[in-house]
Design a protein around this motif. Structure first.
Motif, PDB file in Angstrom:
ATOM      1  N   PHE A  90       0.225   5.351  -1.542  1.00  0.00           N
ATOM      2  CA  PHE A  90      -0.465   6.261  -0.614  1.00  0.00           C
ATOM      3  C   PHE A  90       0.457   7.140   0.212  1.00  0.00           C
ATOM      4  N   ARG A 121      -9.953   3.836   2.847  1.00  0.00           N
ATOM      5  CA  ARG A 121      -9.053   2.823   2.284  1.00  0.00           C
ATOM      6  C   ARG A 121      -9.305   1.401   2.781  1.00  0.00           C
ATOM      7  N   ASP A 158       0.812  -1.227   0.000  1.00  0.00           N
ATOM      8  CA  ASP A 158       0.000   0.000   0.000  1.00  0.00           C
ATOM      9  C   ASP A 158       0.844   1.275   0.000  1.00  0.00           C
ATOM     10  N   PRO A 173      -7.766   5.046  -4.321  1.00  0.00           N
ATOM     11  CA  PRO A 173      -7.949   3.755  -3.632  1.00  0.00           C
ATOM     12  C   PRO A 173      -8.589   2.687  -4.521  1.00  0.00           C
ATOM     13  N   PRO A 184       0.184  11.039  -2.421  1.00  0.00           N
ATOM     14  CA  PRO A 184      -0.562   9.865  -2.906  1.00  0.00           C
ATOM     15  C   PRO A 184      -0.982  10.128  -4.359  1.00  0.00           C
TER      16      PRO A 184
END
Ligand SMILES: [Zn+2]
Length: 296
Positions: free
Chosen positions: A210, A259, A206, A224, A220
């Motif tokens: 992000f 998220r 991730d 998402p 970011p």
């Protein structure tokens, strides 16, 4: 000597220090399952700031969010979906939040090594790196009552000495390197070590999508829903190849209202197949070692 002046023996020596050996992708997963799903959460918390010698209270509070909100939300999802996961925790984060670690273990998850204070191994002298890994292993053991069986190096920074230290620690597996999609055996100077690599990739993490730094250009850049799409495609590929889907997430990165659906939808998509094996990293590494005939 500059790199372009090295002899062939020298650049071969450097490449061969730690290398991917034979594949340990098993012929079958337990219970005739088609694909293994390994979810991991790196509970770095404040250590990202501490590791850099930072004193920013604001950035530390971002780390504390990981403990206060991120981990509880993630545990809630894992409990609701009834799937196990692995949490890699720097010793300093475990000392800051021992109750969190005990709760993670009590809820059926695994805790693995993630350095002392999220230090970068490749900048450390070997004796310092060894001391930190051993102290981290002792600290996690004291807090959780269980000896860690695997390591994820902080920032996936693996020094030429790391594998030797992992062998000295008697670890079952590492999960920091990237030479394949599926498990393989690590070679040290060309020789098999019996240590199972459960490979990671920045694509299945991730943080690259992000992460944010107010005072640098880092922002970011992926919505998402697009991150979920990438992870789902990685999962579908693993499923199609009877392989391993291994995902790295961070409580202080993913543990947000906008998220957390990524984790939930991924779990649901894998469950909808009906034949995925959700397991901890240690369970998967043990199965691969047994199927690969690695004596332990
Ligand atoms: Zn980390």
């Amino acid at each position: 000597m500059e790199p372009w002046e090295w002899s062939e023996a020298e650049w071969r020596r450097r490449v061969n220090q730690v290398r991917a050996g034979r594949s340990l992708k098993p012929a079958r997963w337990p219970g005739g399952k088609r694909c293994a799903v390994a979810l991991s959460f790196d509970s770095d918390h404040e250590t990202n700031e501490l590791r850099d010698g930072g004193i920013s209270v604001g950035r530390m509070s971002w780390g504390q969010y990981g403990n206060r909100v991120g981990v509880p939300k993630i545990l809630e999802i894992l409990r609701r979906e009834n799937v196990p996961a692995t949490f890699f925790v720097p010793a300093v984060a475990a000392l800051l939040y021992p109750d969190e670690q005990r709760r993670v273990v009590a809820e059926g998850h695994e805790i693995g090594l993630h350095g002392w204070i999220h230090e970068l191994n490749s900048v450390l002298p070997e004796p310092v790196e060894r001391d930190l890994h051993f102290r981290a292993a002792d600290t996690l053991t004291t807090i959780t009552g269980m000896r860690p069986e695997g390591m994820r190096t902080p920032s996936w920074d693996f020094s030429p000495a790391t594998l030797k230290i992992q062998r000295e620690l008697g670890l079952l597996y590492d999960s920091s390197l990237m030479a394949d999609n599926d498990p393989y055996e690590l070679l040290e100077d060309g020789k098999p070590t019996g240590i199972v690599e459960l490979p990671v990739e920045w694509i299945r993490d991730d943080a690259p999508y992000f992460n944010m730094n107010r005072f640098q250009a880092l922002r970011p850049y992926t919505p998402p829903t697009a991150v979920l799409d990438i992870f789902l495609r990685e999962f579908e590929g693993a499923y199609a190849e009877n392989g391993l889907f291994l995902l790295t997430m961070h409580p202080h990165v993913t543990g947000y209202r906008s998220r957390l659906f990524i984790l939930e939808e991924l779990i649901r998509a894998a469950k909808a197949k009906g034949d995925c094996w959700f397991a901890t990293h240690a369970e998967i590494a043990r199965h691969c070692a047994d199927q690969g005939g690695i004596a332990r």
